[in-house]
Scaffold this motif. Structure first.
Motif, PDB file in Angstrom:
ATOM      1  N   LEU A  21       0.438 -66.721   7.805  1.00 43.03           N
ATOM      2  CA  LEU A  21      -0.921 -66.778   8.343  1.00 43.03           C
ATOM      3  C   LEU A  21      -1.845 -67.620   7.466  1.00 43.03           C
ATOM      4  O   LEU A  21      -2.816 -68.209   7.957  1.00 43.03           O
ATOM      5  N   LEU A  22      -1.570 -67.722   6.152  1.00 45.95           N
ATOM      6  CA  LEU A  22      -2.432 -68.490   5.254  1.00 45.95           C
ATOM      7  C   LEU A  22      -2.523 -69.955   5.654  1.00 45.95           C
ATOM      8  O   LEU A  22      -3.543 -70.602   5.439  1.00 45.95           O
ATOM      9  N   HIS A  23      -1.453 -70.499   6.195  1.00 49.00           N
ATOM     10  CA  HIS A  23      -1.459 -71.911   6.594  1.00 49.00           C
ATOM     11  C   HIS A  23      -2.469 -72.151   7.720  1.00 49.00           C
ATOM     12  O   HIS A  23      -3.060 -73.235   7.804  1.00 49.00           O
ATOM     13  N   ASP A  24      -2.672 -71.166   8.591  1.00 46.36           N
ATOM     14  CA  ASP A  24      -3.661 -71.316   9.662  1.00 46.36           C
ATOM     15  C   ASP A  24      -5.079 -71.270   9.107  1.00 46.36           C
ATOM     16  O   ASP A  24      -5.980 -71.925   9.639  1.00 46.36           O
ATOM     17  N   PHE A  29      -2.169 -74.917   2.263  1.00 50.39           N
ATOM     18  CA  PHE A  29      -1.283 -73.870   1.782  1.00 50.39           C
ATOM     19  C   PHE A  29      -0.048 -73.752   2.662  1.00 50.39           C
ATOM     20  O   PHE A  29      -0.119 -73.862   3.889  1.00 50.39           O
ATOM     21  N   GLU A  30       1.099 -73.525   2.008  1.00 55.82           N
ATOM     22  CA  GLU A  30       2.342 -73.149   2.680  1.00 55.82           C
ATOM     23  C   GLU A  30       2.805 -71.841   2.060  1.00 55.82           C
ATOM     24  O   GLU A  30       2.862 -71.722   0.832  1.00 55.82           O
ATOM     25  N   SER A  31       3.111 -70.836   2.885  1.00 58.83           N
ATOM     26  CA  SER A  31       3.467 -69.532   2.335  1.00 58.83           C
ATOM     27  C   SER A  31       4.417 -68.813   3.276  1.00 58.83           C
ATOM     28  O   SER A  31       4.519 -69.141   4.468  1.00 58.83           O
ATOM     29  N   SER A  32       5.127 -67.844   2.704  1.00 62.29           N
ATOM     30  CA  SER A  32       6.031 -67.000   3.475  1.00 62.29           C
ATOM     31  C   SER A  32       6.196 -65.688   2.727  1.00 62.29           C
ATOM     32  O   SER A  32       5.766 -65.540   1.582  1.00 62.29           O
ATOM     33  N   GLY A  33       6.822 -64.726   3.369  1.00 65.15           N
ATOM     34  CA  GLY A  33       7.020 -63.427   2.745  1.00 65.15           C
ATOM     35  C   GLY A  33       6.240 -62.341   3.456  1.00 65.15           C
ATOM     36  O   GLY A  33       5.631 -62.554   4.504  1.00 65.15           O
ATOM     37  N   VAL A  34       6.230 -61.180   2.866  1.00 63.04           N
ATOM     38  CA  VAL A  34       5.610 -60.000   3.466  1.00 63.04           C
ATOM     39  C   VAL A  34       4.490 -59.512   2.564  1.00 63.04           C
ATOM     40  O   VAL A  34       4.642 -59.438   1.338  1.00 63.04           O
ATOM     41  N   LEU A  35       3.368 -59.187   3.180  1.00 67.86           N
ATOM     42  CA  LEU A  35       2.218 -58.631   2.483  1.00 67.86           C
ATOM     43  C   LEU A  35       1.952 -57.233   3.040  1.00 67.86           C
ATOM     44  O   LEU A  35       1.675 -57.071   4.233  1.00 67.86           O
ATOM     45  N   GLY A  62       2.979 -72.355  -1.763  1.00 68.39           N
ATOM     46  CA  GLY A  62       3.007 -73.759  -2.137  1.00 68.39           C
ATOM     47  C   GLY A  62       1.752 -74.451  -1.665  1.00 68.39           C
ATOM     48  O   GLY A  62       1.124 -74.025  -0.688  1.00 68.39           O
ATOM     49  N   VAL A  63       1.360 -75.525  -2.373  1.00 67.29           N
ATOM     50  CA  VAL A  63       0.213 -76.340  -1.993  1.00 67.29           C
ATOM     51  C   VAL A  63       0.729 -77.726  -1.659  1.00 67.29           C
ATOM     52  O   VAL A  63       1.517 -78.315  -2.416  1.00 67.29           O
ATOM     53  N   VAL A  64       0.305 -78.266  -0.524  1.00 66.95           N
ATOM     54  CA  VAL A  64       0.765 -79.570  -0.080  1.00 66.95           C
ATOM     55  C   VAL A  64       0.403 -80.631  -1.122  1.00 66.95           C
ATOM     56  O   VAL A  64      -0.753 -80.721  -1.559  1.00 66.95           O
ATOM     57  N   GLY A  65       1.385 -81.423  -1.554  1.00 67.77           N
ATOM     58  CA  GLY A  65       1.164 -82.465  -2.548  1.00 67.77           C
ATOM     59  C   GLY A  65       1.456 -82.056  -3.968  1.00 67.77           C
ATOM     60  O   GLY A  65       1.494 -82.899  -4.858  1.00 67.77           O
ATOM     61  N   VAL A  66       1.652 -80.760  -4.231  1.00 64.09           N
ATOM     62  CA  VAL A  66       1.979 -80.270  -5.570  1.00 64.09           C
ATOM     63  C   VAL A  66       3.494 -80.106  -5.664  1.00 64.09           C
ATOM     64  O   VAL A  66       4.103 -79.490  -4.781  1.00 64.09           O
ATOM     65  N   PRO A  67       4.151 -80.672  -6.702  1.00 58.13           N
ATOM     66  CA  PRO A  67       5.619 -80.671  -6.743  1.00 58.13           C
ATOM     67  C   PRO A  67       6.239 -79.289  -6.851  1.00 58.13           C
ATOM     68  O   PRO A  67       7.362 -79.080  -6.423  1.00 58.13           O
ATOM     69  N   ASN A  68       5.537 -78.315  -7.438  1.00 62.58           N
ATOM     70  CA  ASN A  68       6.106 -76.982  -7.651  1.00 62.58           C
ATOM     71  C   ASN A  68       5.344 -75.941  -6.851  1.00 62.58           C
ATOM     72  O   ASN A  68       4.109 -75.989  -6.755  1.00 62.58           O
ATOM     73  N   GLY A  69       6.091 -75.000  -6.303  1.00 60.07           N
ATOM     74  CA  GLY A  69       5.505 -73.829  -5.680  1.00 60.07           C
ATOM     75  C   GLY A  69       5.971 -72.580  -6.397  1.00 60.07           C
ATOM     76  O   GLY A  69       6.588 -72.637  -7.459  1.00 60.07           O
ATOM     77  N   ILE A  70       5.671 -71.420  -5.839  1.00 56.48           N
ATOM     78  CA  ILE A  70       6.062 -70.133  -6.413  1.00 56.48           C
ATOM     79  C   ILE A  70       6.936 -69.403  -5.406  1.00 56.48           C
ATOM     80  O   ILE A  70       6.605 -69.340  -4.216  1.00 56.48           O
ATOM     81  N   SER A  71       8.059 -68.871  -5.875  1.00 56.50           N
ATOM     82  CA  SER A  71       8.972 -68.121  -5.013  1.00 56.50           C
ATOM     83  C   SER A  71       9.300 -66.788  -5.670  1.00 56.50           C
ATOM     84  O   SER A  71       9.011 -66.573  -6.854  1.00 56.50           O
TER      85      SER A  71
END
Length: 437
Positions: A21-24, A29-35, A62-71
């Motif tokens: 939902l964060l991407h909307d 922002f790009e995100s996945s998982g359960v909250l 993850g943030v668009v354009g940033v090479p690293n995200g968090i998993s």
């Protein structure tokens, strides 16, 4: 939910939410998982007041354009009206561990935040061809319109693996610099103020270098669209590949003085022995317009040195060959064009030969000298058997006349022995003693 009221929200949220939902809400922002949430929401859409807590379970951001995200992120965030505080948050990024603390305010107007990140053994693949493993202690503060990334980064290991050697990199540096387009959103207002140092036992790995020892003291400034670096990189020792020849790097510095863009200034000394001739190169000046100073023992002209380094062609005293050669001295760019052509032909072939047969270097001289333009192409295969022993095979592909076979053993820092089988079949054994005055 009273849509006509000034404060329409009076909700209780108890359950799970898909983080996609964060991407909307924000396209950056790009995100996945359960909250998992347990909170109440009151107030208006522009300034909601949230009281409760939310828990992340195996989330990814993850943030668009940033090479690293968090998993693989897990954590708890507590909400008190217009403020969200991170009680605990851990995850993985770039193969390392990261932990976050801080808060964010989401009331009326731009979002404000103050976040602290601690990272250990995190790998960043940026820019292309560069991989860096580092520890970091960073602060990310500001608002959604203007923010600052500050703190310190300690580089533990870095790898640089281009598809060509440093001669081709210097040729590419002459291309005009392209200015990055301005970014909008969160990254558009991001400014840098980060101290970058190297660990005492830093490891520098590259297909072009060997046993390089270096230290860096840099400051990353500027913006995300237009970063700048200030400081210096000191190179103490090592070996580097330049025009297919392995050089000893006696000393070198890469300085950054330009406060508005990344503009490295080189001052590097390289030494090598090519076919019994000691050659010293000094590369200095801006990376996009470097100056090359050469000298040799015994003394050679500039075009002879470049031909020796680029193609392995040794100078000759034969009057017939001298008459066929051009008397006008060629510039570095003219000689470099021929050498780069040979490198462009040799690079893909050398990669396959190295995988199958262990060949360290392959050089091709594609020039066509002589008054009748008779082809004189030469092929050189070089194998670094050990750091002290080098095997070289040279042949003229247009003649059935034999080849040159050369084995060099540098058994001491100042002493080396060379076994040479020449084109006429003669065999010689030479001992060399090197001393600088």
């Amino acid at each position: 939910l009273q849509l006509r009221d000034k404060n329409p929200l009076d909700l209780r949220v108890n359950g799970t939410i898909d983080l996609a939902l964060l991407h909307d809400l924000n396209p950056d922002f790009e995100s996945s998982g359960v909250l998992t949430s347990n909170a109440t929401v009151r107030g208006s859409f522009d300034a909601p007041q949230i009281i409760g807590r939310m828990e992340f379970q195996n989330a990814a951001f993850g943030v668009v354009g940033v090479p690293n995200g968090i998993s693989a992120a897990n954590g708890v965030i507590a909400f008190t009206k217009e403020r969200a505080s991170i009680q605990s948050f851990t995850g993985q990024t770039g193969g390392g561990q990261i932990s976050l603390t801080g808060f964010a305010g989401y009331g009326a107007g731009p979002m404000i935040f103050r976040l602290h990140a601690r990272a250990q053994q995190v790998r960043v693949r940026y820019p292309e061809g560069v991989s860096t493993v580092a520890d970091a202690d960073l602060d990310f503060t500001g608002s959604s319109d203007r923010s600052t990334l500050s703190g310190s980064v300690t580089i533990v290991r870095t790898a640089f693996n281009p598809n060509s050697d440093f001669s081709s990199l210097l040729a590419k540096s002459a291309e005009p610099i392209q200015t990055a387009s301005a970014r909008t959103g969160l990254l558009g207002g991001l400014n840098f103020d980060v101290q970058i140092n190297t660990a005492p036992d830093i490891q520098f790995q590259s297909s072009l270098t060997q046993d390089v020892q270096m230290e860096a003291n840099l400051r990353l400034r500027g913006t995300f669209s237009n970063p700048a670096i200030l400081g210096r990189i000191n190179i103490n020792q090592g070996q580097v590949s330049f025009f297919g020849t392995r050089y000893n790097l006696t000393q070198g510095t890469v300085s950054f003085f330009n406060p508005v863009r990344i503009d490295p200034i080189l001052d590097i000394d390289l030494e090598a022995k090519a076919h019994g001739i000691d050659v010293t190169l000094n590369i200095s000046g801006p990376f996009d317009k470097p100056n090359l100073t050469t000298r040799s023992d015994p003394p050679l002209q500039f075009n002879e040195i470049v031909a020796l380094l680029a193609t392995g062609r040794t100078p000759t005293s034969d009057p017939t060959m001298l008459a066929q050669q051009s008397t006008a001295p060629q510039s570095w760019q003219q000689m470099g064009a021929s050498a780069l052509l040979g490198q462009a032909i040799a690079s893909p072939v050398a990669g396959r030969l190295q995988r199958f047969f262990g060949v360290s270097q392959l050089r091709i001289d594609p020039t066509l000298p002589g008054v009748e333009n008779n082809p004189q192409a030469r092929l050189t295969l070089e194998q670094q058997v050990t750091p002290e022993i080098t095997f070289t095979y040279i042949t003229n592909v247009t003649q059935s006349n034999p080849q040159v076979i050369r084995v060099e053993w540098a058994f001491a820092k100042q002493w080396s022995v060379v076994a040479l089988r020449e084109e006429n079949g003669l065999f010689g054994l030479d001992f060399f003693f090197k001393k600088r005055f």
